[in-house]
Design a protein around this motif. Structure first.
Motif, PDB file in Angstrom:
ATOM      1  N   ALA A  62      19.988  52.306  77.128  1.00 35.07           N
ATOM      2  CA  ALA A  62      19.202  53.060  77.742  1.00 35.07           C
ATOM      3  C   ALA A  62      17.954  53.730  77.313  1.00 35.07           C
ATOM      4  O   ALA A  62      16.954  54.254  77.823  1.00 35.07           O
ATOM      5  N   HIS A  63      17.869  54.067  75.791  1.00 40.96           N
ATOM      6  CA  HIS A  63      17.008  54.788  75.069  1.00 40.96           C
ATOM      7  C   HIS A  63      15.828  53.761  74.746  1.00 40.96           C
ATOM      8  O   HIS A  63      14.901  54.229  74.236  1.00 40.96           O
ATOM      9  N   TYR A  64      16.064  52.466  74.620  1.00 41.21           N
ATOM     10  CA  TYR A  64      14.970  51.698  74.240  1.00 41.21           C
ATOM     11  C   TYR A  64      13.770  51.667  75.169  1.00 41.21           C
ATOM     12  O   TYR A  64      13.786  51.703  76.345  1.00 41.21           O
ATOM     13  N   GLY A  65      12.596  51.804  74.418  1.00 43.79           N
ATOM     14  CA  GLY A  65      11.389  52.183  75.392  1.00 43.79           C
ATOM     15  C   GLY A  65      10.977  53.440  75.820  1.00 43.79           C
ATOM     16  O   GLY A  65       9.952  53.627  76.175  1.00 43.79           O
ATOM     17  N   ALA A  66      11.864  54.294  75.357  1.00 47.39           N
ATOM     18  CA  ALA A  66      11.835  55.797  75.628  1.00 47.39           C
ATOM     19  C   ALA A  66      11.523  56.573  74.600  1.00 47.39           C
ATOM     20  O   ALA A  66      11.965  56.149  73.332  1.00 47.39           O
ATOM     21  N   GLY A  67      11.069  57.786  74.783  1.00 49.67           N
ATOM     22  CA  GLY A  67      10.837  58.593  73.531  1.00 49.67           C
ATOM     23  C   GLY A  67       9.885  58.317  72.798  1.00 49.67           C
ATOM     24  O   GLY A  67       8.646  57.670  73.292  1.00 49.67           O
ATOM     25  N   LEU A  68       9.413  58.814  71.556  1.00 53.13           N
ATOM     26  CA  LEU A  68       8.246  58.653  70.562  1.00 53.13           C
ATOM     27  C   LEU A  68       8.402  57.276  69.976  1.00 53.13           C
ATOM     28  O   LEU A  68       9.140  57.004  69.465  1.00 53.13           O
ATOM     29  N   ALA A  69       7.366  56.532  70.589  1.00 51.61           N
ATOM     30  CA  ALA A  69       7.238  55.145  69.835  1.00 51.61           C
ATOM     31  C   ALA A  69       6.561  54.897  68.432  1.00 51.61           C
ATOM     32  O   ALA A  69       5.481  55.514  68.331  1.00 51.61           O
ATOM     33  N   HIS A  70       7.082  54.259  67.636  1.00 51.81           N
ATOM     34  CA  HIS A  70       6.782  53.969  66.254  1.00 51.81           C
ATOM     35  C   HIS A  70       6.310  52.540  66.076  1.00 51.81           C
ATOM     36  O   HIS A  70       5.845  52.352  64.757  1.00 51.81           O
ATOM     37  N   GLY A  71       6.307  51.690  66.931  1.00 55.49           N
ATOM     38  CA  GLY A  71       6.130  50.298  66.667  1.00 55.49           C
ATOM     39  C   GLY A  71       7.383  49.687  66.315  1.00 55.49           C
ATOM     40  O   GLY A  71       8.362  50.228  65.613  1.00 55.49           O
ATOM     41  N   ASP A  72       7.529  48.312  66.049  1.00 58.50           N
ATOM     42  CA  ASP A  72       8.702  47.564  65.657  1.00 58.50           C
ATOM     43  C   ASP A  72       9.755  47.809  66.266  1.00 58.50           C
ATOM     44  O   ASP A  72      10.899  47.939  65.727  1.00 58.50           O
ATOM     45  N   ASP A  73       9.870  47.982  67.819  1.00 57.50           N
ATOM     46  CA  ASP A  73      11.193  48.287  68.379  1.00 57.50           C
ATOM     47  C   ASP A  73      11.644  49.736  67.967  1.00 57.50           C
ATOM     48  O   ASP A  73      13.024  49.768  68.090  1.00 57.50           O
ATOM     49  N   ILE A  74      10.864  50.479  67.153  1.00 55.21           N
ATOM     50  CA  ILE A  74      11.558  51.960  66.805  1.00 55.21           C
ATOM     51  C   ILE A  74      11.120  52.919  67.725  1.00 55.21           C
ATOM     52  O   ILE A  74       9.985  53.173  67.824  1.00 55.21           O
ATOM     53  N   TYR A  75      12.142  53.682  68.328  1.00 53.42           N
ATOM     54  CA  TYR A  75      11.817  54.864  69.280  1.00 53.42           C
ATOM     55  C   TYR A  75      12.625  56.280  68.725  1.00 53.42           C
ATOM     56  O   TYR A  75      13.752  55.876  68.342  1.00 53.42           O
ATOM     57  N   GLU A  76      12.109  57.285  68.765  1.00 50.90           N
ATOM     58  CA  GLU A  76      12.579  58.459  68.243  1.00 50.90           C
ATOM     59  C   GLU A  76      12.885  59.427  69.499  1.00 50.90           C
ATOM     60  O   GLU A  76      12.219  59.765  70.363  1.00 50.90           O
ATOM     61  N   HIS A  77      14.035  59.955  69.265  1.00 55.13           N
ATOM     62  CA  HIS A  77      14.623  60.974  70.452  1.00 55.13           C
ATOM     63  C   HIS A  77      15.240  62.203  69.438  1.00 55.13           C
ATOM     64  O   HIS A  77      16.147  61.928  69.046  1.00 55.13           O
ATOM     65  N   GLY A  78      14.611  63.222  69.654  1.00 51.35           N
ATOM     66  CA  GLY A  78      15.155  64.488  69.183  1.00 51.35           C
ATOM     67  C   GLY A  78      15.076  64.506  67.608  1.00 51.35           C
ATOM     68  O   GLY A  78      15.993  65.172  66.984  1.00 51.35           O
ATOM     69  N   GLY A  79      14.147  63.700  66.934  1.00 51.25           N
ATOM     70  CA  GLY A  79      14.382  63.752  65.339  1.00 51.25           C
ATOM     71  C   GLY A  79      15.032  62.541  65.049  1.00 51.25           C
ATOM     72  O   GLY A  79      15.019  62.250  63.876  1.00 51.25           O
ATOM     73  N   PHE A  80      15.870  61.724  65.927  1.00 51.95           N
ATOM     74  CA  PHE A  80      16.679  60.776  65.487  1.00 51.95           C
ATOM     75  C   PHE A  80      15.863  59.369  65.959  1.00 51.95           C
ATOM     76  O   PHE A  80      15.555  59.179  67.070  1.00 51.95           O
TER      77      PHE A  80
END
Length: 220
Positions: free
Chosen positions: A159-177
């Motif tokens: 569910a978190h894929y594609g949400a939060g802060l995007a860093h590219g390369d399928d990496i997404y950040e939520h709450g510092g994680f």
């Protein structure tokens, strides 16, 4: 350390702070994947286990209680301090050694030196695809012929894929994680030259997180 920059550079401090603020944050019970892995390792005749991303050690302690010799690796010395304290309290210090190490660098172990490797959600941390390929290459190097590698990763169905802060390369950040969410083709690529024995979907936690548990075997 490698020159690779990005979200991975901030994660050590994040985990140091997290383990300091919440000692033993995952509790004492082993993860479900670790219980499964112990059975797989035992069936394969394994004696020594390398755990990557051991954290404060709930799974490393479980493997030790199950009779395996464990090398526990993490880039948080705070987490490993907690692991060593717990090992002393449970009288399994003779079965566990710890090593502070960043897995973006080569593993400081000889070739063909361990029977089995376990990594619960380590590969889906804030690592680039290139770094993940490099790490799996290192796992294969240190595994003895026919050795087993069990790892888990959150995948692109989460569910978190594609949400939060995007860093590219399928990496997404939520709450510092930050999480690298795995597409299925990456699992298949990482199994190149191995025997891919299982890709098992499961859920964990309150969201729930959606993961794959992957089991693959090095050439014999």
């Amino acid at each position: 350390m490698t020159d690779e920059k990005g979200p991975a550079e901030t994660q050590r401090a994040h985990w140091q702070d997290t383990y300091t603020a919440h000692p033993g944050m995952y509790g004492e019970r082993p993860s479900g994947p670790a219980v499964h892995a112990a059975a797989v390792f035992r069936a394969a005749g394994a004696h020594d286990v390398l755990e990557l991303g051991a954290g404060h050690g709930r799974d490393a302690l479980f493997f030790a209680r199950e009779g395996f010799t464990v090398r526990a690796v993490d880039f948080s010395d705070t987490g490993l301090d907690q692991l060593r304290d717990a090992a002393r309290a449970r009288n399994v210090t003779e079965r566990i050694t710890t090593l502070v190490h960043d897995v973006r660098d080569p593993l400081p172990l000889p070739d063909d030196s361990v029977d089995a490797v376990f990594a619960h959600m380590l590969l889906c941390m804030a690592l680039s695809t290139t770094a993940i390929h490099g790490l799996v290459g290192e796992v294969r190097r240190v595994l003895r012929p026919g050795g087993v590698f069990v790892y888990t990763v959150r995948h692109t169905g989460d569910a978190h894929y594609g949400a939060g802060l995007a860093h590219g390369d399928d990496i997404y950040e939520h709450g510092g994680f930050a999480v690298h969410f795995f597409p299925r083709h990456l699992v298949d690529e990482l199994a190149g030259g191995w025997t891919l024995e299982e890709v098992f979907p499961f859920e964990e936690g309150e969201l729930p997180r959606r993961l794959w548990r992957v089991t693959q075997r090095a050439p014999g």
